[in-house]
Scaffold this motif. Structure first.
Motif, short mmCIF file in Angstrom:
data_model
loop_
_atom_site.label_atom_id
_atom_site.label_comp_id
_atom_site.label_asym_id
_atom_site.label_seq_id
_atom_site.Cartn_x
_atom_site.Cartn_y
_atom_site.Cartn_z
N GLY A 1 0.81 -1.20 0.00
CA GLY A 1 0.00 0.00 0.00
C GLY A 1 0.85 1.26 0.00
O GLY A 1 2.08 1.22 -0.08
N GLY A 2 0.17 2.40 0.10
CA GLY A 2 0.85 3.68 0.22
C GLY A 2 1.52 4.14 -1.06
O GLY A 2 1.31 3.59 -2.14
N ARG A 3 2.35 5.16 -0.90
CA ARG A 3 3.11 5.72 -2.02
C ARG A 3 4.56 5.87 -1.61
O ARG A 3 4.88 6.16 -0.46
CB ARG A 3 2.52 7.07 -2.43
CG ARG A 3 1.20 6.95 -3.18
CD ARG A 3 0.64 8.30 -3.56
NE ARG A 3 0.10 9.02 -2.39
CZ ARG A 3 -0.41 10.24 -2.46
NH1 ARG A 3 -0.43 10.90 -3.59
NH2 ARG A 3 -0.88 10.82 -1.36
N SER A 4 5.44 5.70 -2.58
CA SER A 4 6.87 5.76 -2.32
C SER A 4 7.29 7.16 -1.90
O SER A 4 6.90 8.16 -2.51
CB SER A 4 7.65 5.35 -3.57
OG SER A 4 9.05 5.52 -3.38
N THR A 5 8.12 7.23 -0.86
CA THR A 5 8.76 8.49 -0.48
C THR A 5 10.25 8.45 -0.83
O THR A 5 11.02 9.27 -0.35
CB THR A 5 8.57 8.78 1.02
OG1 THR A 5 9.21 7.76 1.80
CG2 THR A 5 7.09 8.85 1.38
N VAL A 6 10.64 7.48 -1.65
CA VAL A 6 11.99 7.39 -2.24
C VAL A 6 13.08 7.38 -1.16
O VAL A 6 14.08 8.08 -1.27
CB VAL A 6 12.21 8.50 -3.29
CG1 VAL A 6 13.37 8.13 -4.24
CG2 VAL A 6 10.97 8.74 -4.13
N GLY A 7 12.85 6.59 -0.11
CA GLY A 7 13.88 6.37 0.88
C GLY A 7 13.65 6.98 2.24
O GLY A 7 14.42 6.73 3.17
N ASP A 8 12.61 7.78 2.42
CA ASP A 8 12.35 8.43 3.70
C ASP A 8 11.57 7.50 4.64
O ASP A 8 12.15 6.85 5.52
CB ASP A 8 11.61 9.74 3.47
CG ASP A 8 11.29 10.50 4.76
OD1 ASP A 8 11.84 10.12 5.82
OD2 ASP A 8 10.51 11.45 4.71
N ARG A 9 10.25 7.40 4.44
CA ARG A 9 9.41 6.58 5.33
C ARG A 9 9.65 5.10 5.13
O ARG A 9 9.16 4.27 5.93
CB ARG A 9 7.94 6.91 5.09
CG ARG A 9 7.58 8.37 5.24
CD ARG A 9 7.65 8.85 6.66
NE ARG A 9 6.54 8.35 7.46
CZ ARG A 9 6.39 8.60 8.76
NH1 ARG A 9 7.30 9.31 9.40
NH2 ARG A 9 5.36 8.11 9.41
N GLU A 10 10.41 4.73 4.11
CA GLU A 10 10.68 3.32 3.85
C GLU A 10 11.43 2.64 5.00
O GLU A 10 11.42 1.41 5.09
CB GLU A 10 11.47 3.18 2.55
CG GLU A 10 10.64 3.31 1.29
CD GLU A 10 10.21 4.72 0.95
OE1 GLU A 10 9.40 4.91 0.02
OE2 GLU A 10 10.69 5.68 1.62
#
Length: 278
Positions: free
Chosen positions: A101-110
């Motif tokens: 789910g969700g949307r990529s934050t490109v390394g932040d919330r991951e």
């Protein structure tokens, strides 16, 4: 599957054992601390071709893929097969990728996605957990180890040292993909990657800032001398920041991330991890 509280998992019907995790491959959904559902898979340790290797039944690798990857991509599955000769493997799709789910934050919330996967690996009974990340995933394993800990060794492959790098053509294309509406449409429909439209606020801890906080956890930095995304000043910056607790492998002829990691290199990474993770 039903989803429990943050950090819990929707259990597989295959029961874990305290010694080696699950007896067979299993698929589940995890929920992160901020409520995102993450598609995850477990592959048990398989008997390897190297019978002289030490027993590794309690070791598990948690693999963090690169941007636009996902748990079922062929290059990710190849990494799993190589590492499973030394230990069990947990893989997952980052938020915004594949069936997560969700949307990529490109390394932040991951980092929260990785934390949920590490927690699941521990819950399955594995005493030793090694995170292995590639490209964006390589930056995530560094920041996760600095911010959350809980791992016994860290391997970062083809990772950037600093944010907003645009010094190569592939990185300029990636910035277009992430920052422009048209690029995000290409990501969604062409690459199965849903990218968040908001800029970072605040800007997350950079990989090079994270590295000194990982000590004394063993750290391996791997980078190819033909990486088209990040030149060699990136791994050298990371290694300098790591000091004595880090190790740097510069691989001759290697390009970028999972697709460029030969089976021989993955075997060496697995052996390094098994020897350093206690």
């Amino acid at each position: 599957m039903s989803i429990g509280p943050a950090g819990d998992v929707a259990r597989s019907t295959v029961r874990p054992t305290c010694e080696t995790g699950l007896r067979a491959p299993a698929r589940t959904l995890l929920r992160t601390a901020d409520g995102v559902t993450i598609d995850a898979r477990y592959d048990p340790f398989t008997s390897g071709h190297d019978t002289s290797a030490p027993p590794a039944g309690r070791l598990v690798f948690v693999v963090a893929h690169g941007f636009t990857g996902e748990v079922d991509r062929p290059h990710v599955r190849r990494v799993v097969r190589a590492l499973a000769r030394t230990g069990a493997v947990v893989t997952f799709s980052f938020r915004g990728h594949g069936r997560s789910g969700g949307r990529s934050t490109v390394g932040d919330r991951e980092v929260l996605d990785l934390e949920a996967a590490v927690r699941w690996a521990r819950e399955l009974g594995h005493a030793r957990v090694v995170t292995v990340g590639f490209s964006m995933g390589g930056s995530v394993v560094l920041r996760h180890a600095a911010l959350h800990g809980g791992t016994d060794a860290v391997v970062s492959v083809s990772a950037p040292a600093r944010w907003y790098y645009r010094g190569t053509a592939p990185m300029r294309r990636l910035h277009w993909l992430v920052t422009r509406p048209a690029g995000r449409l290409v990501g969604r429909y062409g690459l199965r990657t849903r990218i968040h439209h908001r800029d970072w606020d605040p800007v997350p801890l950079s990989p090079v800032e994270a590295v000194p906080r990982i000590a004394p956890t063993p750290l391996l930095i791997v980078h190819g001398d033909r990486d088209g995304y990040f030149p060699l000043d990136h791994p050298r910056m990371l290694a300098d920041a790591a000091g004595d607790h880090g190790e740097l492998w510069l691989e001759r002829g290697m390009g970028h991330a999972e697709n460029a990691a030969a089976d021989e290199l993955l075997d060496r990474i697995a052996r390094w991890a098994a020897s350093r993770a206690g």
